[in-house]
Design a protein around this motif. Structure first.
Motif, PDB file in Angstrom:
ATOM      1  N   ASN A 129       0.799  -1.230   0.000  1.00  0.00           N
ATOM      2  CA  ASN A 129       0.000   0.000   0.000  1.00  0.00           C
ATOM      3  C   ASN A 129       0.829   1.277   0.000  1.00  0.00           C
ATOM      4  O   ASN A 129       0.270   2.369   0.135  1.00  0.00           O
ATOM      5  CB  ASN A 129      -0.941   0.004   1.208  1.00  0.00           C
ATOM      6  N   GLU A 130       2.134   1.144  -0.162  1.00  0.00           N
ATOM      7  CA  GLU A 130       2.981   2.337  -0.110  1.00  0.00           C
ATOM      8  C   GLU A 130       2.919   3.079  -1.446  1.00  0.00           C
ATOM      9  O   GLU A 130       3.086   2.475  -2.502  1.00  0.00           O
ATOM     10  CB  GLU A 130       4.415   1.959   0.240  1.00  0.00           C
ATOM     11  N   PRO A 131       2.690   4.390  -1.412  1.00  0.00           N
ATOM     12  CA  PRO A 131       2.475   5.148  -2.652  1.00  0.00           C
ATOM     13  C   PRO A 131       3.755   5.616  -3.330  1.00  0.00           C
ATOM     14  O   PRO A 131       3.691   6.171  -4.428  1.00  0.00           O
ATOM     15  CB  PRO A 131       1.665   6.350  -2.168  1.00  0.00           C
ATOM     16  N   ASN A 132       4.917   5.430  -2.693  1.00  0.00           N
ATOM     17  CA  ASN A 132       6.139   6.039  -3.231  1.00  0.00           C
ATOM     18  C   ASN A 132       7.139   5.006  -3.772  1.00  0.00           C
ATOM     19  O   ASN A 132       8.341   5.173  -3.653  1.00  0.00           O
ATOM     20  CB  ASN A 132       6.816   6.909  -2.166  1.00  0.00           C
ATOM     21  N   ILE A 133       6.614   3.948  -4.392  1.00  0.00           N
ATOM     22  CA  ILE A 133       7.477   2.968  -5.051  1.00  0.00           C
ATOM     23  C   ILE A 133       7.651   3.408  -6.507  1.00  0.00           C
ATOM     24  O   ILE A 133       6.686   3.420  -7.278  1.00  0.00           O
ATOM     25  CB  ILE A 133       6.896   1.550  -4.993  1.00  0.00           C
ATOM     26  N   ALA A 134       8.863   3.774  -6.888  1.00  0.00           N
ATOM     27  CA  ALA A 134       9.112   4.275  -8.250  1.00  0.00           C
ATOM     28  C   ALA A 134       9.096   3.130  -9.255  1.00  0.00           C
ATOM     29  O   ALA A 134       8.432   3.199 -10.298  1.00  0.00           O
ATOM     30  CB  ALA A 134      10.450   5.002  -8.304  1.00  0.00           C
ATOM     31  N   TYR A 135       9.842   2.086  -8.968  1.00  0.00           N
ATOM     32  CA  TYR A 135       9.889   0.876  -9.796  1.00  0.00           C
ATOM     33  C   TYR A 135      10.579  -0.202  -8.982  1.00  0.00           C
ATOM     34  O   TYR A 135      11.263   0.081  -8.001  1.00  0.00           O
ATOM     35  CB  TYR A 135      10.635   1.111 -11.122  1.00  0.00           C
ATOM     36  N   VAL A 136      10.371  -1.441  -9.381  1.00  0.00           N
ATOM     37  CA  VAL A 136      10.983  -2.580  -8.695  1.00  0.00           C
ATOM     38  C   VAL A 136      12.067  -3.158  -9.592  1.00  0.00           C
ATOM     39  O   VAL A 136      11.855  -3.379 -10.788  1.00  0.00           O
ATOM     40  CB  VAL A 136       9.938  -3.666  -8.381  1.00  0.00           C
ATOM     41  N   SER A 137      13.240  -3.388  -9.017  1.00  0.00           N
ATOM     42  CA  SER A 137      14.314  -4.081  -9.733  1.00  0.00           C
ATOM     43  C   SER A 137      14.319  -5.535  -9.274  1.00  0.00           C
ATOM     44  O   SER A 137      14.528  -5.819  -8.097  1.00  0.00           O
ATOM     45  CB  SER A 137      15.668  -3.436  -9.441  1.00  0.00           C
ATOM     46  N   LEU A 179      -4.370  -3.135  -8.345  1.00  0.00           N
ATOM     47  CA  LEU A 179      -5.177  -2.204  -9.129  1.00  0.00           C
ATOM     48  C   LEU A 179      -6.667  -2.457  -8.905  1.00  0.00           C
ATOM     49  O   LEU A 179      -7.453  -1.521  -8.723  1.00  0.00           O
ATOM     50  CB  LEU A 179      -4.835  -2.347 -10.612  1.00  0.00           C
ATOM     51  N   LYS A 180      -7.054  -3.733  -8.882  1.00  0.00           N
ATOM     52  CA  LYS A 180      -8.463  -4.086  -8.708  1.00  0.00           C
ATOM     53  C   LYS A 180      -8.945  -3.757  -7.307  1.00  0.00           C
ATOM     54  O   LYS A 180     -10.053  -3.236  -7.120  1.00  0.00           O
ATOM     55  CB  LYS A 180      -8.652  -5.578  -8.988  1.00  0.00           C
ATOM     56  N   LYS A 181      -8.116  -4.032  -6.305  1.00  0.00           N
ATOM     57  CA  LYS A 181      -8.529  -3.870  -4.913  1.00  0.00           C
ATOM     58  C   LYS A 181      -8.593  -2.413  -4.500  1.00  0.00           C
ATOM     59  O   LYS A 181      -9.569  -1.966  -3.888  1.00  0.00           O
ATOM     60  CB  LYS A 181      -7.561  -4.624  -4.003  1.00  0.00           C
ATOM     61  N   ASP A 182      -7.572  -1.654  -4.805  1.00  0.00           N
ATOM     62  CA  ASP A 182      -7.464  -0.285  -4.290  1.00  0.00           C
ATOM     63  C   ASP A 182      -7.275   0.763  -5.375  1.00  0.00           C
ATOM     64  O   ASP A 182      -6.984   1.922  -5.067  1.00  0.00           O
ATOM     65  CB  ASP A 182      -6.296  -0.194  -3.300  1.00  0.00           C
ATOM     66  N   ASP A 183      -7.400   0.354  -6.634  1.00  0.00           N
ATOM     67  CA  ASP A 183      -7.213   1.270  -7.757  1.00  0.00           C
ATOM     68  C   ASP A 183      -5.847   1.954  -7.704  1.00  0.00           C
ATOM     69  O   ASP A 183      -5.709   3.144  -8.010  1.00  0.00           O
ATOM     70  CB  ASP A 183      -8.323   2.322  -7.778  1.00  0.00           C
ATOM     71  N   LEU A 184      -4.829   1.193  -7.309  1.00  0.00           N
ATOM     72  CA  LEU A 184      -3.475   1.714  -7.209  1.00  0.00           C
ATOM     73  C   LEU A 184      -2.696   1.375  -8.476  1.00  0.00           C
ATOM     74  O   LEU A 184      -2.803   0.270  -9.006  1.00  0.00           O
ATOM     75  CB  LEU A 184      -2.764   1.116  -5.992  1.00  0.00           C
TER      76      LEU A 184
END
Length: 280
Positions: A129-137, A179-184
């Motif tokens: 739920n963290e909003p500040n993830i830029a990308y995952v390596s 995306l489905k659960k929290d529209d993130l």
């Protein structure tokens, strides 16, 4: 954007683990100071290495099931949220590897899939739920770690690509649920590569193939590059050739000529080289 690899000043034994382990030992005063300095220097994204299958003087980073130990997951969450308060984003570097005693089979084989998925899910559940993830390596340098496994032949390459396909699918399934659960919005998935001017780039574009005893093609998989959203380039020998072009520039040009259209982020480069951080 400008990305910085965050290694704490308390480096003792194993640099890839030191941020999350030393945060536990030394508290957050130095962390707050570092985050303020990172912001002041103009960086906006922090790479945080999350070890897999590694150990240091304080013992293994993961438990026997493969999950990252809860104390380090709490540290990761705390650091992520402190960064967010300063407008900084996080790029988790998964499956970080610095144990020279372990092999590519330990890391990539299907025989170890249960541990791989347990590790993966422990990190994603923490950051979900963290909003500040830029990308995952998904890997720091997939063509190098561990111990040059990629260069051991086509069987090794096939194993790495099979692993990347499996982990990529898990990532996309989690992002679809998020995306489905929290529209993130989904987190872009990348993978790091080193030495962009070497011959292995041809392997990068090859399709893994298997032949029967008579030399007949049995199957072929999609290219490695098709499994990710962004390519993360590391180059410590940019150099300059007779034409005035460096290895980094030539390597990226070569990839583009081969039809690699994904965005490229230059994550690691000698600090004295003035190059663009993001190549569209």
């Amino acid at each position: 954007g400008k990305v910085i690899s965050y290694i704490s000043k308390w480096v003792e034994h194993n640099w890839v683990e030191c941020l999350l382990t030393d945060y536990q030992l030394h508290g957050d005063t130095w962390l707050n100071e570092d985050l303020e300095l990172i912001k002041e220097l103009g960086f906006d994204t922090i790479r945080i290495f999350i070890p897999y299958g590694s150990t240091d003087s304080r013992g293994p980073f993961c438990n026997n099931s493969g999950a990252v130990k809860s104390v380090y997951l709490l540290n990761l969450l705390d650091i992520t949220r402190k960064a967010a308060l300063r407008g900084l984003k996080i790029s988790p570097v998964l499956f970080a590897w610095r144990d020279s005693q372990q092999t590519g089979e330990d890391k990539y084989s299907r025989d170890n899939q249960a541990k791989q998925l347990t590790y993966f899910n422990s990190v994603y559940e923490t950051l979900f739920n963290e909003p500040n993830i830029a990308y995952v390596s998904l890997e720091n340098e997939i063509n190098y770690e561990p111990n040059g496994f990629w260069s051991q032949g086509q069987d090794a390459i096939n194993m790495v690509i099979d692993w990347l396909r499996r982990m990529s699918k898990v990532h996309r399934d989690i992002m679809a649920w998020r995306l489905k659960k929290d529209d993130l919005p989904p987190w872009p998935l990348g993978v790091g590569i080193s030495d962009v001017n070497s011959d292995w780039m041809n392997d990068w574009e090859q399709r893994p193939r298997s032949y029967d005893s008579g030399g007949v093609l049995v199957w072929e998989e999609g290219r490695l590059i098709e499994q990710i959203d962004v390519l993360l380039v590391h180059c410590y020998n940019p150099g300059t050739d007779s034409s005035g072009h460096g290895a980094l520039e030539n390597g990226i040009y070569h990839m583009r000529q081969m039809g690699m259209t994904k965005p490229i982020i230059i994550e690691e480069i000698p600090y004295q080289v003035n190059k663009t951080f993001l190549i569209e």
